[in-house]
Scaffold this motif. Structure first.
Motif, PDB file in Angstrom:
ATOM      1  N   THR A   1      44.554  53.142  26.795  1.00 61.12           N
ATOM      2  CA  THR A   1      43.452  52.639  26.169  1.00 61.12           C
ATOM      3  C   THR A   1      43.449  50.966  26.629  1.00 61.12           C
ATOM      4  O   THR A   1      44.282  50.664  25.395  1.00 61.12           O
ATOM      5  N   ALA A   2      42.734  50.175  27.671  1.00 56.52           N
ATOM      6  CA  ALA A   2      43.238  48.999  27.986  1.00 56.52           C
ATOM      7  C   ALA A   2      41.922  48.186  27.502  1.00 56.52           C
ATOM      8  O   ALA A   2      40.686  48.134  27.738  1.00 56.52           O
ATOM      9  N   ALA A   3      42.351  46.559  27.918  1.00 57.73           N
ATOM     10  CA  ALA A   3      41.507  45.669  27.439  1.00 57.73           C
ATOM     11  C   ALA A   3      41.806  44.666  27.893  1.00 57.73           C
ATOM     12  O   ALA A   3      43.021  44.568  29.351  1.00 57.73           O
ATOM     13  N   ILE A   4      41.411  43.971  29.053  1.00 63.53           N
ATOM     14  CA  ILE A   4      41.729  42.874  30.148  1.00 63.53           C
ATOM     15  C   ILE A   4      42.391  41.601  29.783  1.00 63.53           C
ATOM     16  O   ILE A   4      41.514  40.724  28.637  1.00 63.53           O
TER      17      ILE A   4
ATOM     18  N   PHE B   1      46.220  43.670  34.850  1.00 66.28           N
ATOM     19  CA  PHE B   1      47.144  44.799  36.068  1.00 66.28           C
ATOM     20  C   PHE B   1      47.795  45.788  34.808  1.00 66.28           C
ATOM     21  O   PHE B   1      47.974  45.570  33.510  1.00 66.28           O
ATOM     22  N   GLY B   2      46.808  46.887  35.207  1.00 65.26           N
ATOM     23  CA  GLY B   2      47.565  47.834  34.309  1.00 65.26           C
ATOM     24  C   GLY B   2      49.514  48.071  34.157  1.00 65.26           C
ATOM     25  O   GLY B   2      49.353  47.844  32.745  1.00 65.26           O
ATOM     26  N   LEU B   3      49.816  48.088  35.450  1.00 62.48           N
ATOM     27  CA  LEU B   3      51.434  47.497  35.500  1.00 62.48           C
ATOM     28  C   LEU B   3      51.677  47.454  35.984  1.00 62.48           C
ATOM     29  O   LEU B   3      51.801  46.725  37.113  1.00 62.48           O
ATOM     30  N   ARG B   4      52.786  45.709  35.624  1.00 60.61           N
ATOM     31  CA  ARG B   4      53.269  44.366  36.361  1.00 60.61           C
ATOM     32  C   ARG B   4      54.689  44.410  36.058  1.00 60.61           C
ATOM     33  O   ARG B   4      55.142  44.581  35.113  1.00 60.61           O
TER      34      ARG B   4
ATOM     35  N   ARG C   1      37.353  48.491  35.208  1.00 58.67           N
ATOM     36  CA  ARG C   1      37.363  46.853  35.936  1.00 58.67           C
ATOM     37  C   ARG C   1      39.273  47.029  36.319  1.00 58.67           C
ATOM     38  O   ARG C   1      40.318  47.451  35.639  1.00 58.67           O
ATOM     39  N   GLY C   2      38.912  46.192  36.750  1.00 60.55           N
ATOM     40  CA  GLY C   2      41.121  45.778  37.568  1.00 60.55           C
ATOM     41  C   GLY C   2      41.394  46.710  37.948  1.00 60.55           C
ATOM     42  O   GLY C   2      41.255  47.390  38.978  1.00 60.55           O
ATOM     43  N   MET C   3      43.142  46.067  38.259  1.00 66.29           N
ATOM     44  CA  MET C   3      43.727  46.833  39.502  1.00 66.29           C
ATOM     45  C   MET C   3      45.274  47.884  38.783  1.00 66.29           C
ATOM     46  O   MET C   3      45.191  47.820  37.316  1.00 66.29           O
TER      47      MET C   3
ATOM     48  N   THR D   1      37.720  47.403  39.720  1.00 69.54           N
ATOM     49  CA  THR D   1      37.668  46.876  41.404  1.00 69.54           C
ATOM     50  C   THR D   1      38.568  46.157  42.224  1.00 69.54           C
ATOM     51  O   THR D   1      37.809  45.387  42.837  1.00 69.54           O
ATOM     52  N   SER D   2      40.016  46.428  41.901  1.00 69.74           N
ATOM     53  CA  SER D   2      40.918  45.845  42.307  1.00 69.74           C
ATOM     54  C   SER D   2      41.949  47.038  43.019  1.00 69.74           C
ATOM     55  O   SER D   2      41.282  47.835  43.356  1.00 69.74           O
ATOM     56  N   HIS D   3      42.886  46.768  43.437  1.00 69.96           N
ATOM     57  CA  HIS D   3      44.304  47.944  44.351  1.00 69.96           C
ATOM     58  C   HIS D   3      44.628  48.990  43.248  1.00 69.96           C
ATOM     59  O   HIS D   3      44.326  48.229  41.971  1.00 69.96           O
TER      60      HIS D   3
END
Length: 355
Positions: A97-100, A128-131, A149-151, A176-178
Motif C-alpha cells: 500500500t502506498a501514498a502519493i 506513479f505506482g511503477l515508474r 488515486r493516481g496512475m 484517477t489517471s492512466h
C-alpha cells in the motif's frame, strides 16, 4: 520484428510467471505484518522493525544480479520509493500500500537492465505506482493495482528511452489517471491491459515503436474525458521517419467510459485486428492526424460517433482502412483523408464519409 499471434504472445509471457509467488528458495525475503517486519537473506537478519519500506529496500539491496527477493508481507510504504537495480527479480506477494509522493513512483527502475517484477499487488494512492526510464530487457508479469488515486505504470517522457519491455497482464481497478502510460519504448510486448473504473486511459502509447499488444479491455475508463481505452499519441508508431506498420494490437474492448480508440498527434503505423466498443460517452473511435492505421474488423454499438478528423497544425490523416459493423451511432469523415480512406462498413449507423 517477429510477430506472434495473441495467444502465443500471452503464453510466452505467462511462462515467465508460471511459478507461484515466493515459491522455492528466494535469495531474500520480507515477512511479518502489522508493525513488525523482518528482512532476511538466507540465515542473515537484514532488518527487524516497524518500517515496511526499509525492510523491503534492505532485502532488495542485499541481493545481486540474477537473484530474487520475495516480499511475503503486506504493509504500507507511505509516501516513499523502493528502487530496484539491474538483474534483480522483485516479487510482491503481499499487498504493498502506498501514498502519493509528488513526481515519484512507489517503485522505480532508472537506467537499469534485466529487472523482472513477475508479481505485484499495489493499493492506496500513487503519483506513479511503477515508474521506469532508461530500462533494457524489463519484464513485468502479473501486476495488479487497486487504487484510490493516481496512475499505475509510467514510462517517463523526458528521461532516457527504453528497449525491449515485456508485460504479461496489467490490471487496474480505480485510480484517477492512466493504467499504463508508455513513452519512448522500442520493442514493447504486452499480453493484456485490463482497466476497470480507471480515470484516464487503459493503455496510452507515445513514441513507441515495434509493439505487439494482445488485448486492451476497459470498462468505464476515462469517463467524462477525451482519453480512451487505447490511445496512440505523440508520434507513436513513427519509425525511421515513416509510418510503416510496426504496432500490432489483437483486440480492443471498451464499455462506457470516454473514447474507445483515439489516435492523435502524428501517430500511426498501427494495425488493430478486432474491436468491440459499446456505449462510450465520447467518440467510439477518433483518428486525428494519424497515418497508416488499419482497423481490420469488429463492432461499434451506440455511444459516440466514429470520426476521422484533422487539425490544421499537422499533416492531414492518410492511408486509413476501416472494416467495421457500426450500429446505433454515426460515422463521419471530415476532412477527407489523403489517399482515400478504405471503408468497409456494415450496420445501421448513419454515414457521412468521403467517397
Amino acid at each position: 520484428m517477429v510477430h506472434l499471434n495473441g495467444l502465443s504472445a500471452v503464453l510466452a509471457l505467462a511462462s515467465l510467471t508460471a511459478a507461484q509467488c515466493g515459491s522455492g528458495n528466494p535469495d531474500a525475503k520480507v515477512t511479518g505484518g502489522g508493525n513488525s517486519f523482518t528482512a532476511t537473506r538466507g540465515s542473515t537478519n537484514l532488518y527487524s522493525g516497524s518500517d515496511y519500506r526499509l525492510a523491503i529496500q534492505r532485502a532488495v539491496d542485499s541481493i545481486g544480479e540474477g537473484q530474487r527477493v520475495s516480499v511475503m508481507a503486506s504493509g504500507n510504504i507511505g509516501a516513499s520509493t523502493i528502487t530496484i537495480t539491474s538483474g534483480k527479480t522483485f516479487e510482491g506477494c503481499g499487498t504493498i500500500t502506498a501514498a502519493i509522493k509528488s513526481g515519484a513512483g512507489a517503485i522505480e527502475v532508472t537506467n537499469q537492465a534485466s529487472v523482472s517484477i513477475p508479481y505485484l499487488t499495489m493499493a492506496g494512492s500513487t503519483y506513479f505506482g511503477l515508474r521506469f526510464s532508461g530500462t533494457r530487457n524489463l519484464t513485468l508479469g502479473q501486476i495488479n493495482f487497486n487504487l484510490d488515486r493516481g496512475m499505475g505504470i509510467r514510462f517517463d517522457r523526458d528521461r532516457a528511452a527504453n528497449t525491449n519491455v515485456r508485460m504479461d497482464t496489467i490490471t487496474c481497478n480505480g485510480g484517477t489517471s492512466h493504467c499504463v502510460e508508455t513513452w519512448n519504448i522500442d520493442k514493447l510486448s504486452v499480453g493484456s491491459v485490463i482497466g476497470r473504473n480507471v480515470g484516464e486511459c487503459g493503455l496510452l502509447i507515445q513514441k513507441v515503436t515495434n509493439a505487439r499488444i494482445g488485448s486492451v479491455d476497459c470498462e468505464n475508463c476515462a469517463t467524462g474525458t477525451g482519453y480512451a481505452a487505447l490511445r496512440f499519441a505523440n508520434e507513436a508508431g513513427k519509425l525511421n521517419g515513416a509510418y510503416n506498420t510496426n504496432i500490432y494490437v489483437d483486440r480492443v474492448r471498451a464499455r462506457g467510459g470516454g473514447r474507445g480508440i483515439f489516435c492523435v498527434s502524428q501517430s500511426g503505423g498501427a494495425e488493430i485486428a478486432s474491436i468491440d466498443v459499446a456505449n462510450t460517452g465520447n467518440n467510439a473511435i477518433l483518428l486525428e492526424n494519424c497515418y497508416n492505421v488499419n482497423i481490420k474488423g469488429g463492432t461499434v454499438s451506440g455511444g459516440g460517433e466514429v470520426r476521422l478528423a484533422a487539425r490544421s497544425e499537422f499533416a492531414n490523416s492518410r492511408d486509413i482502412a476501416i472494416t467495421l459493423r457500426v450500429d446505433g451511432t454515426s460515422v463521419r469523415e471530415s476532412p477527407c483523408t489523403v489517399n482515400k480512406t478504405k471503408w468497409n462498413l456494415s450496420g445501421n449507423g448513419r454515414r457521412n464519409i468521403c467517397t
